[in-house]
Design a protein around this motif. Structure first.
Motif, PDB file in Angstrom:
ATOM      1  N   ASP A   1       0.829  -1.212   0.000  1.00 11.85           N
ATOM      2  CA  ASP A   1       0.000   0.000   0.000  1.00 11.85           C
ATOM      3  C   ASP A   1       0.863   1.260   0.000  1.00 11.85           C
ATOM      4  O   ASP A   1       1.968   1.255   0.555  1.00 11.85           O
ATOM      5  CB  ASP A   1      -0.850   0.056   1.279  1.00 11.85           C
TER       6      ASP A   1
ATOM      7  N   GLY B   1      -6.435   8.814  -9.499  1.00  7.45           N
ATOM      8  CA  GLY B   1      -5.897   7.508  -9.092  1.00  7.45           C
ATOM      9  C   GLY B   1      -6.941   6.435  -9.345  1.00  7.45           C
ATOM     10  O   GLY B   1      -7.029   5.439  -8.628  1.00  7.45           O
TER      11      GLY B   1
ATOM     12  N   GLY C   1      -7.388   4.107 -11.456  1.00  6.25           N
ATOM     13  CA  GLY C   1      -7.042   2.736 -11.841  1.00  6.25           C
ATOM     14  C   GLY C   1      -6.587   1.881 -10.670  1.00  6.25           C
ATOM     15  O   GLY C   1      -6.404   0.687 -10.802  1.00  6.25           O
ATOM     16  N   GLY C   2      -6.414   2.509  -9.504  1.00  9.88           N
ATOM     17  CA  GLY C   2      -5.922   1.774  -8.335  1.00  9.88           C
ATOM     18  C   GLY C   2      -7.041   1.196  -7.493  1.00  9.88           C
ATOM     19  O   GLY C   2      -8.221   1.196  -7.891  1.00  9.88           O
TER      20      GLY C   2
ATOM     21  N   VAL D   1      -8.432   1.996  -4.286  1.00 11.57           N
ATOM     22  CA  VAL D   1      -9.487   2.860  -3.752  1.00 11.57           C
ATOM     23  C   VAL D   1     -10.256   3.525  -4.893  1.00 11.57           C
ATOM     24  O   VAL D   1     -11.488   3.542  -4.918  1.00 11.57           O
ATOM     25  CB  VAL D   1      -8.893   3.949  -2.814  1.00 11.57           C
TER      26      VAL D   1
ATOM     27  N   ILE E   1      -9.723   9.588 -13.533  1.00  8.21           N
ATOM     28  CA  ILE E   1      -8.447  10.057 -14.093  1.00  8.21           C
ATOM     29  C   ILE E   1      -7.388   9.015 -13.756  1.00  8.21           C
ATOM     30  O   ILE E   1      -7.198   8.669 -12.587  1.00  8.21           O
ATOM     31  CB  ILE E   1      -8.047  11.427 -13.499  1.00  8.21           C
TER      32      ILE E   1
ATOM     33  N   ASP F   1      -3.686   6.591 -15.595  1.00  4.73           N
ATOM     34  CA  ASP F   1      -2.452   6.864 -16.323  1.00  4.73           C
ATOM     35  C   ASP F   1      -2.229   6.058 -17.595  1.00  4.73           C
ATOM     36  O   ASP F   1      -1.125   6.050 -18.122  1.00  4.73           O
ATOM     37  CB  ASP F   1      -1.249   6.706 -15.379  1.00  4.73           C
TER      38      ASP F   1
ATOM     39  N   LYS G   1      -6.090   1.220 -18.661  1.00  9.71           N
ATOM     40  CA  LYS G   1      -6.882   1.441 -17.448  1.00  9.71           C
ATOM     41  C   LYS G   1      -8.164   2.212 -17.775  1.00  9.71           C
ATOM     42  O   LYS G   1      -9.222   1.956 -17.206  1.00  9.71           O
ATOM     43  CB  LYS G   1      -6.049   2.184 -16.405  1.00  9.71           C
TER      44      LYS G   1
ATOM     45  N   TYR H   1      -4.312  10.815 -18.055  1.00  6.99           N
ATOM     46  CA  TYR H   1      -3.647  12.112 -17.824  1.00  6.99           C
ATOM     47  C   TYR H   1      -2.235  12.173 -18.400  1.00  6.99           C
ATOM     48  O   TYR H   1      -1.687  13.240 -18.593  1.00  6.99           O
ATOM     49  CB  TYR H   1      -3.649  12.468 -16.326  1.00  6.99           C
TER      50      TYR H   1
ATOM     51  N   VAL I   1      -4.794  11.520  -5.664  1.00  6.93           N
ATOM     52  CA  VAL I   1      -3.413  11.572  -6.087  1.00  6.93           C
ATOM     53  C   VAL I   1      -2.695  12.829  -5.606  1.00  6.93           C
ATOM     54  O   VAL I   1      -1.525  12.807  -5.281  1.00  6.93           O
ATOM     55  CB  VAL I   1      -3.347  11.449  -7.632  1.00  6.93           C
TER      56      VAL I   1
ATOM     57  N   CYS J   1      -8.038  11.973   0.161  1.00  9.49           N
ATOM     58  CA  CYS J   1      -7.735  10.622   0.665  1.00  9.49           C
ATOM     59  C   CYS J   1      -6.231  10.379   0.711  1.00  9.49           C
ATOM     60  O   CYS J   1      -5.739   9.717   1.608  1.00  9.49           O
ATOM     61  CB  CYS J   1      -8.433   9.629  -0.258  1.00  9.49           C
TER      62      CYS J   1
ATOM     63  N   SER K   1      -2.085  11.547  -1.328  1.00  7.71           N
ATOM     64  CA  SER K   1      -1.358  12.434  -2.247  1.00  7.71           C
ATOM     65  C   SER K   1      -0.147  11.671  -2.777  1.00  7.71           C
ATOM     66  O   SER K   1       0.993  12.092  -2.624  1.00  7.71           O
ATOM     67  CB  SER K   1      -0.942  13.721  -1.532  1.00  7.71           C
TER      68      SER K   1
ATOM     69  N   TYR L   1       4.632  11.160  -2.556  1.00 10.80           N
ATOM     70  CA  TYR L   1       5.176  10.281  -1.514  1.00 10.80           C
ATOM     71  C   TYR L   1       6.678  10.014  -1.662  1.00 10.80           C
ATOM     72  O   TYR L   1       7.364   9.789  -0.675  1.00 10.80           O
ATOM     73  CB  TYR L   1       4.421   8.945  -1.471  1.00 10.80           C
TER      74      TYR L   1
ATOM     75  N   LEU M   1       3.775   1.814  -6.435  1.00  9.99           N
ATOM     76  CA  LEU M   1       4.069   3.254  -6.341  1.00  9.99           C
ATOM     77  C   LEU M   1       4.239   3.879  -7.726  1.00  9.99           C
ATOM     78  O   LEU M   1       4.112   5.086  -7.887  1.00  9.99           O
ATOM     79  CB  LEU M   1       5.342   3.488  -5.512  1.00  9.99           C
TER      80      LEU M   1
ATOM     81  N   GLY N   1      -6.261  -2.078 -10.117  1.00  8.83           N
ATOM     82  CA  GLY N   1      -6.979  -2.534  -8.920  1.00  8.83           C
ATOM     83  C   GLY N   1      -5.999  -2.718  -7.771  1.00  8.83           C
ATOM     84  O   GLY N   1      -4.951  -2.085  -7.724  1.00  8.83           O
TER      85      GLY N   1
END
Ligand SMILES: NC(=O)c1ccc[n+]([C@@H]2O[C@H](COP(=O)([O-])OP(=O)(O)OC[C@H]3O[C@@H](n4cnc5c(N)ncnc54)[C@H](OP(=O)(O)O)[C@@H]3O)[C@@H](O)[C@H]2O)c1
Length: 338
Positions: free
Chosen positions: A47, A156, A158-159, A161, A179, A181, A185, A201, A226, A247, A249, A253, A326, A332
């Motif tokens: 995560d 974010g 495609g991930g 959450v 949105i 990448d 996706k 994007y 994101v 949620c 950023s 990171y 990352l 997913g």
């Protein structure tokens, strides 16, 4: 004697995590004492929070993280062999657990037995039926407070959450824009998950697409996953009384905290369009965990909520799975099967 493999943090991450920041060690575990049980990791979660939170702990800790594990030996009748548990046990293949130990007092989620979800894979407890699923549910419902007919923008998307939030948006009757990448996706979001629009994007102009879409929109209710300039672009296209659940950023990171990326001033847009933004941590809803899990489970059974997992096989590949997540290589929920 059982042998455990675990990843030890030997250097705090600096910018992009490097393989040499962690060391894989092998040790023997002692025999079980009364009240203890032994688990073997089946699925381990990778995560985004791990990149940020690891820095708060001293060098030498086992790399942090949660896992679904099977009880393979037990001297505790409440935790019989064959049952599964979820726990913040870190990146390790085997763990001896004394559930009454003060070792777990600082964790709000102590190791606990998992309910049987029948034909669904137990890995879902780390995703759609766990932290990411609950973040999607409470972040959208409690913070964005969406109303039918509103428009939801999810970054974010495609991930783990993001793909979940957008689907709840559709269940609630919202127009959903994701949105993400890549074209792959985008296709998944629209063609399989039912998002109304998806924007790549990296290859499309987010501002232009949004402007084109705003012609048909009443209001945005946006979940900013994101961070960074993409969220700013979306915020500048929000209508009166739009709400933003902040949620995460992830775009920042791996950045050096002393030189975080700068983005456009937001206050004028907040003032003149009466926007609201609220950050949250999913730990704020631990007392309502069951509510979200039950609702997400119901939607899965009704075929309204689909999930996808990017599973890396092999405990030794934890680091690659983590860094891949990352970099957005997952679609997913990103997981490792030990
Ligand atoms: N507040 C909380 O309690 C809480 C709980 C869970 C998660 N979160 C946050 O929610 C966000 C998503 O978490 P997740 O677990 O669902 O992870 P995830 O989305 O499955 O994986 C990371 C995703 O972030 C996107 N991404 C990665 N690097 C990026 C970059 N440099 N710029 C833009 N996008 C990038 C990619 O999304 P695309 O594939 O769509 O490009 C990638 O798939 C993270 O920021 C995380 O910290 C917060």
């Amino acid at each position: 004697m059982v042998k455990v493999k675990r990843f030890v943090v030997v250097k705090h991450f600096q910018n992009d995590p490097k393989p040499s920041d962690l060391q894989l060690v092998e040790e023997e575990l002692p025999d079980l004492q009364n009240g203890e049980f032994l688990v073997q990791a089946e699925y381990l979660s990778v995560d985004p929070y791990m990149r940020v939170y690891t820095q708060r702990y001293p060098i030498g800790i086992t790399m942090i993280g949660s896992q679904v594990a099977k009880i393979i030996e037990s001297k505790n009748t409440e935790f019989p062999v064959g049952e599964r548990i979820i726990g913040y046990l870190g990146w390790r293949t085997h763990s001896i657990i004394n559930p009454y130990s003060s070792e777990y007092d600082f964790l709000e989620l102590k190791p606990k037995l998992l309910p049987d979800i029948k034909d669904l894979p137990p890995s879902l407890h780390l995703g759609i039926l766990g932290i990411t699923g609950n973040s999607a549910y409470f972040g959208l419902l409690d913070i964005c407070k969406p109303k039918q007919g509103e428009v939801l923008v999810v970054s974010g998307a495609g991930g783990a959450v993001g793909s979940h939030v957008g689907q709840i948006g559709k269940i609630l009757g919202l127009t959903v824009i994701g949105i993400t990448d890549s074209d792959e996706k985008c296709k998944w979001l629209v063609e399989e998950l039912g998002f109304d629009y998806a924007i790549d994007y990296k290859n499309e102009d987010v501002e232009l697409r949004q402007t084109e879409l705003t012609a048909i929109l009443i209001m945005y209710s946006s979940l900013a996953l994101v961070g960074g300039e993409i969220s700013t672009i979306v915020i500048y296209q929000m209508k009166n009384y739009g709400r933003i659940a902040a949620c995460g950023s992830i775009a920042s990171y791996n950045a050096d905290l002393s030189s975080l990326p700068k983005s456009t001033i937001l206050q004028p847009q907040f003032v003149f369009n009466r926007l609201k933004m609220e950050g949250f941590l999913i730990s704020d809803w631990y007392d309502r965990w069951h509510e979200s899990v039950q609702k997400n489970l119901q939607w899965i059974h009704e075929g309204k909520l689909l999930y996808r997992e990017t599973i890396t096989k092999g405990f030794e590949n934890m680091f690659d799975a983590f860094v891949g997540m990352l970099q957005g290589k997952n679609i997913g929920k990103a997981l490792v099967q030990a």
